[in-house]
Design an enzyme around this catalytic site. Structure first.
Site, PDB file in Angstrom:
ATOM      1  N   ASP A 328     -14.614  25.779 -20.886  1.00 38.16           N
ATOM      2  CA  ASP A 328     -15.358  26.931 -21.392  1.00 38.16           C
ATOM      3  C   ASP A 328     -15.470  26.719 -22.905  1.00 38.16           C
ATOM      4  O   ASP A 328     -14.710  25.936 -23.476  1.00 38.16           O
ATOM      5  CB  ASP A 328     -14.594  28.211 -21.064  1.00 38.16           C
ATOM      6  CG  ASP A 328     -15.202  29.434 -21.710  1.00 38.16           C
ATOM      7  OD1 ASP A 328     -16.421  29.598 -21.601  1.00 38.16           O
ATOM      8  OD2 ASP A 328     -14.446  30.191 -22.340  1.00 38.16           O
ATOM      9  N   ASP A 521     -10.329  30.757 -20.829  1.00 39.35           N
ATOM     10  CA  ASP A 521      -9.428  31.797 -21.336  1.00 39.35           C
ATOM     11  C   ASP A 521      -9.843  33.205 -20.949  1.00 39.35           C
ATOM     12  O   ASP A 521      -9.033  34.117 -21.000  1.00 39.35           O
ATOM     13  CB  ASP A 521      -9.340  31.716 -22.862  1.00 39.35           C
ATOM     14  CG  ASP A 521     -10.592  32.271 -23.521  1.00 39.35           C
ATOM     15  OD1 ASP A 521     -11.691  31.896 -23.079  1.00 39.35           O
ATOM     16  OD2 ASP A 521     -10.465  33.076 -24.457  1.00 39.35           O
ATOM     17  N   ASP A 525     -13.596  33.603 -16.467  1.00 40.86           N
ATOM     18  CA  ASP A 525     -13.260  32.235 -16.081  1.00 40.86           C
ATOM     19  C   ASP A 525     -12.349  32.179 -14.869  1.00 40.86           C
ATOM     20  O   ASP A 525     -12.118  31.108 -14.321  1.00 40.86           O
ATOM     21  CB  ASP A 525     -12.559  31.502 -17.249  1.00 40.86           C
ATOM     22  CG  ASP A 525     -13.467  31.313 -18.449  1.00 40.86           C
ATOM     23  OD1 ASP A 525     -14.684  31.107 -18.226  1.00 40.86           O
ATOM     24  OD2 ASP A 525     -12.991  31.393 -19.586  1.00 40.86           O
TER      25      ASP A 525
END
Length: 628
Positions: A328, A521, A525
């Protein structure tokens, strides 16, 4: 050493001293037999007891049974032959217990690395009542309560500092030895130790949901999840031990019978029984049964010491096979904090442009507005601002010191009919107009973490074949970050569901034996972390949902820890395979020599205890992690 280990060491020393002294006494016959039984029972009574209990519980075939049969048999042969040589039997039991003590100490050392984390559990929280501090159970503290943490105390619950400045020791959580500064407005995670000043903290979570509780829960569960290698060894030992017992029985009985009936020669029972007993000592699977789980346990302990929580040895094994790493962007490779990275102005000074922008944005809590206010860096006088109007998707207009100020994107400029200048920099562009005239623009960007570029480079050095970034950000911003960091593939403007689809595609395309890790995080996600072969969550600032879904948690949000985690896992697996090959090779060779009558009990001791000690020493190397 523990009390139990010290007691065992005393027994070993006492038995060893007696064994040496008895060899100087000129005694024979039954007296010698009785005297040698004393050191034998001192050092081995618990092994005999465990073997007997195993027989009664119908769980016969274990290392205690092997050692009991081998040593009792050796004593019986020496007594029957009237040789008086009871040294071998006592020495086998003595060295076996030395190996057990060594194994107990090694397991304790690796367990202490993990249990050090248990020291972060707070015993109490301080609440001020009627001018004095009252210690209460952290479980009783409600969200929003102001607690006081004095120098030397642990932060019991996550919260925000409302008063005071101090430095915090976060090493138990993050593995980072450098103290962290804390001041009013900073978020604080539980488990840190307050070093200097008094802090007043308003709690943002209940104790059961705080970082310290989550960490302890993860650590306690980590040893329950076994790797394929551990499960293989457990199954192997289950079938291996009975097989060698029956093999030893066949070795003791069949050759003498063949000599007696087929060859007409003397059966030589004592010789073949001695070979069978030697065979039993050699075949004891201690090196494999002990060193393999210890390798993983030490690996998890070494990782924990570095601020990397691995939820089980199965994940440590899977991590070693990772070839694809998917990231990410925001909060993972970047800090997730928007900052002003450029101010481009026409005639107006930079400071004045920032001041007008900060005042116009003073009523907004949007991250972009907050970043402009931080960049201005001074206290805002809200009385200077009036007629604030926020135009959704465009920006803000307001009166500042009686002047018309507009701050927003190109849509706002078009709406107001103000010609604007394009910007070559990548980021969020806030265009400014004062009294209907274009005054310049402010560039705001999510800043890359200082270690992100180094982490990507070292991942490739560690054998990662491909790095991918998935983000919801605009293509221009995503491409710029990927280019800066050296990421191989980037997909932008994705919704959470799109990220799952991309991971599904990558899982389908990758080779079967190569694992894919996803690093994230945020709460969005969590679905991807759960779908990847290995989910890695940024723990210190990550959401609870992401941490819950992940298999590995990085406590300080440093991307370099991903490299360290992979290196630890590869080192751990390498040591596991080394121990398996070494133990099987040595034992196989010694078993053949024992069956042929070439190996005696002393070689058997090396094949059992010596190999176990060497395997344990090798396993302990996983505790020590090299600096990147």
């Amino acid at each position: 050493m523990t009390k139990k280990q010290k007691k065992m060491l005393t027994r070993i020393i006492a038995a060893a001293v007696l064994l040496i002294l008895l060899n100087f006494l000129p005694v024979t016959g039954i007296i010698r037999f009785v005297l040698f039984l004393i050191p034998y029972l001192i050092v081995g009574y618990d092994i005999l007891k465990k073997a007997w209990k195993g027989i009664l519980n119908r769980q016969v075939f274990d290392e205690n049974f092997l050692m009991a049969v081998a040593t009792v048999g050796a004593i019986a042969i020496a007594f029957y032959e009237k040789s008086g040589d009871f040294n071998e039997a006592v020495a086998v039991m003595l060295f076996y217990q030395i190996g057990e003590l060594f194994q107990s100490y090694a397991v304790g050392k690796s367990r202490r690395n993990i249990s050090e984390l248990m020291d972060i559990r707070p015993d109490y929280a301080n609440i001020e009542q009627d001018g004095s501090l009252e210690q209460v159970d952290p479980d009783e503290v409600e969200i929003g309560t102001v607690i006081i943490v004095q120098p030397g105390e642990k932060v019991p619950i996550d919260g925000v500092v409302v008063e005071g400045t101090s430095t915090l020791n976060t090493s138990a959580l993050t593995g980072e030895s450098v103290p962290r500064e804390a001041k009013a407005g900073d978020e604080i995670i539980s488990g840190c130790i307050n070093l200097t000043g008094v802090l007043k903290i308003r709690t943002t979570k209940e104790f059961g949901e705080s970082t310290v509780s989550k960490v302890l829960e993860l650590v306690e569960e980590s040893t329950s999840r076994k790797s394929r290698s551990e499960n293989f060894i457990s199954k192997f030992a289950k079938y291996y031990t009975p097989a060698v017992c029956y093999g030893a029985l066949a070795l003791a009985v069949l050759p003498p019978l063949v000599r007696m009936f087929a060859m007409g020669a003397a059966p030589q029972w004592n010789d073949w029984i001695y070979r069978a007993l030697t065979f039993l000592v050699i075949s004891c699977p201690c090196a494999l049964v002990i060193s393999i789980p210890l390798s993983f346990f030490a690996g998890i302990g070494g990782a924990s010491h570095e601020g990397i929580l691995v939820k089980g040895s199965n994940y440590l094994e899977a991590l070693s096979k990772t070839k694809y790493v998917v990231f990410d962007k925001t909060g993972t490779l970047t800090q997730g904090i928007f900052e002003v990275v450029g101010v481009h102005h026409n005639q107006m000074e930079e400071k004045q442009l920032l001041e007008y922008a900060a005042l116009a944005e003073s009523a907004s809590s949007h991250p972009i507005s907050k970043s402009i206010q931080r960049a201005y860096g001074k206290e805002l006088d809200r009385s200077r601002v009036s007629e604030i109007e926020e135009i959704s998707g465009n920006g803000i207009t307001a009166k500042v010191d009686g002047r018309s100020v507009a701050a927003g994107n190109v849509k706002l400029m078009d709406r107001l009919g103000i010609p604007y200048k394009s910007c070559h920099k990548v980021g969020t562009i806030i265009h400014m107009a004062i009294d209907g005239e274009y005054a310049g623009h402010i560039v705001i960007s999510d800043v890359e973490k200082p270690t992100s570029k180094e982490a990507i480079a070292k991942l490739k050095q560690a054998g990662i074949q491909k790095t991918i970034m998935l983000t919801g950000d605009a293509k221009q911003v995503a491409d710029q970050v990927a280019a800066d960091l050296g990421i191989d593939e980037v997909h932008s403007e994705l919704l959470p569901g799109d990220k799952v689809e991309q991971v599904e595609r990558l899982l389908a395309e990758k080779p079967a034996k190569a694992n894919l890790a996803f690093v994230g995080d945020g709460i969005n996600d969590a679905p991807v972390l759960g779908r990847a072969d290995i989910g890695i969550a940024m723990g210190a600032m990550g959401s609870d949902a992401a941490i819950e879904a992940a298999d590995v948690v990085l406590m300080d949000d440093d991307p370099l820890k991903i490299v360290k985690a992979i290196r630890i896992s590869k080192k751990c697996l390498g040591i596991v395979y080394q121990n398996i090959v070494f133990a099987l090779a040595v034992k196989g060779a010694c078993l053949i020599l024992g069956a042929l009558g070439i190996a005696n009990m002393w070689l058997a001791i090396f094949a059992d205890v010596g190999v176990m000690v060497l395997a344990i020493l090798n396993a302990m190397r996983t505790l020590f992690v090299k600096k990147l």
